[in-house]
Design an enzyme around this catalytic site. Sequence first.
Site, PDB file in Angstrom:
ATOM      1  N   ASP A 171       0.866  -1.177   0.000  1.00  0.00           N
ATOM      2  CA  ASP A 171       0.000   0.000   0.000  1.00  0.00           C
ATOM      3  C   ASP A 171       0.907   1.233   0.000  1.00  0.00           C
ATOM      4  O   ASP A 171       1.737   1.398   0.906  1.00  0.00           O
ATOM      5  CB  ASP A 171      -0.903   0.002   1.233  1.00  0.00           C
ATOM      6  CG  ASP A 171      -1.973   1.086   1.145  1.00  0.00           C
ATOM      7  OD1 ASP A 171      -3.115   0.757   0.826  1.00  0.00           O
ATOM      8  OD2 ASP A 171      -1.644   2.258   1.400  1.00  0.00           O
ATOM      9  N   ASN A 179      -2.031  12.852  -4.410  1.00  0.00           N
ATOM     10  CA  ASN A 179      -3.107  13.197  -5.352  1.00  0.00           C
ATOM     11  C   ASN A 179      -3.652  14.598  -5.093  1.00  0.00           C
ATOM     12  O   ASN A 179      -3.854  15.386  -6.023  1.00  0.00           O
ATOM     13  CB  ASN A 179      -4.244  12.176  -5.233  1.00  0.00           C
ATOM     14  CG  ASN A 179      -4.121  11.041  -6.227  1.00  0.00           C
ATOM     15  OD1 ASN A 179      -3.487  11.176  -7.264  1.00  0.00           O
ATOM     16  ND2 ASN A 179      -4.721   9.904  -5.910  1.00  0.00           N
ATOM     17  N   HIS A 184      -4.723  14.326  -9.776  1.00  0.00           N
ATOM     18  CA  HIS A 184      -4.865  12.895 -10.072  1.00  0.00           C
ATOM     19  C   HIS A 184      -4.087  12.474 -11.316  1.00  0.00           C
ATOM     20  O   HIS A 184      -3.693  11.311 -11.433  1.00  0.00           O
ATOM     21  CB  HIS A 184      -6.349  12.546 -10.234  1.00  0.00           C
ATOM     22  CG  HIS A 184      -7.088  12.517  -8.932  1.00  0.00           C
ATOM     23  ND1 HIS A 184      -7.123  11.405  -8.126  1.00  0.00           N
ATOM     24  CD2 HIS A 184      -7.808  13.465  -8.282  1.00  0.00           C
ATOM     25  CE1 HIS A 184      -7.832  11.659  -7.044  1.00  0.00           C
ATOM     26  NE2 HIS A 184      -8.267  12.911  -7.116  1.00  0.00           N
ATOM     27  N   ASP A 188      -1.787   9.257 -11.310  1.00  0.00           N
ATOM     28  CA  ASP A 188      -1.868   8.160 -12.283  1.00  0.00           C
ATOM     29  C   ASP A 188      -0.486   7.816 -12.844  1.00  0.00           C
ATOM     30  O   ASP A 188      -0.148   6.642 -13.014  1.00  0.00           O
ATOM     31  CB  ASP A 188      -2.806   8.537 -13.433  1.00  0.00           C
ATOM     32  CG  ASP A 188      -4.269   8.516 -13.015  1.00  0.00           C
ATOM     33  OD1 ASP A 188      -4.572   8.013 -11.915  1.00  0.00           O
ATOM     34  OD2 ASP A 188      -5.110   9.013 -13.800  1.00  0.00           O
ATOM     35  N   GLU A 214      -4.267   2.506  -4.489  1.00  0.00           N
ATOM     36  CA  GLU A 214      -2.811   2.403  -4.424  1.00  0.00           C
ATOM     37  C   GLU A 214      -2.363   1.094  -3.795  1.00  0.00           C
ATOM     38  O   GLU A 214      -1.264   0.985  -3.261  1.00  0.00           O
ATOM     39  CB  GLU A 214      -2.248   3.587  -3.623  1.00  0.00           C
ATOM     40  CG  GLU A 214      -2.706   3.663  -2.176  1.00  0.00           C
ATOM     41  CD  GLU A 214      -3.995   4.432  -1.978  1.00  0.00           C
ATOM     42  OE1 GLU A 214      -4.194   4.936  -0.866  1.00  0.00           O
ATOM     43  OE2 GLU A 214      -4.801   4.529  -2.925  1.00  0.00           O
TER      44      GLU A 214
END
Length: 298
Positions: A171, A179, A184, A188, A214
């Site tokens: 994680d 983010n 975002h 990405d 994630e």
Amino acid sequence: MEALSVVLVVDDVKTNVLIMRQCLKGQHQVWAAASGKECLALAKQQPDLILLATDMPDMNGYEVCQQLKMDTETAHIPVILVTAKDANDDEQKGLALGAVDYITKPIRPAIVRARVATHLQLKSHRSKLQFMALHDQLTGLYNRHFLAEWAAQHLSSMARHQTELSVVMLDLDDFKKINDFNGHHVGDKILQAVSKCLQDSFRKEDMVARIGGEEFIILMESGMTEAREKAEGVRQRLQQLKPMGITVTGSFGLLVANAQMTDFSHLLVLAEEAVYKAKADGRNCLVYYDNGQYITVG
């Protein structure tokens, strides 16, 4: 330049093969087989489509088609039967065995080219749909659905053969902040960079999947020592990665399943608990589960 698709032409009459070659010249790469046995062998090399004559000695086209469709390695290859017969019963027989189409002799080049192009396009669409069904669209890694199928098969095999399966959960740390601060679109790009790092760090036979947001899962047929070394190596590479100049770290949870641990959902719970402990212990570390205890390293 895009590679030409490969069409395997199967016919025991050389003249017929030459005619097919002329029909497809410049548009496709053509392989040739003079018998059903030769066709079955060449099909293992994965041509994109097979043009298969029905009337051949020893093994006719219907028998060859049936064997192709019964073999998991070749079942996906579209087969177009080529015959001098035009009876409905013959066509139905071929289609029932798994052929996608039927071409009757005498050969008309325009028909051959059109049928081949159509079924290659359909095959391409099917392949794309299959890929989308099994892979995460952002990263190209396997998705949760395929992960569950892969795990079920390998856990069953592990129980039979008394082998081990390592489960690693990753994680990314503080990814929401990344983010929120960078947008975002940057998030990405980071997920894609992390995914490539994971793909490059593990063997092709290992399972690397993104299970949402994630979070990632890696499954390996290995024991604790090898799994710890690999997971720790990835943890260190991750903090050195710095995609787009942004520091990225991850909290790792690890456990090794044995023959008595065949419930994959339970394994995920144990791995998630290990990740929670890694977060609580300051993040950017590895926690492994061993004999009922969670142990932090790194």
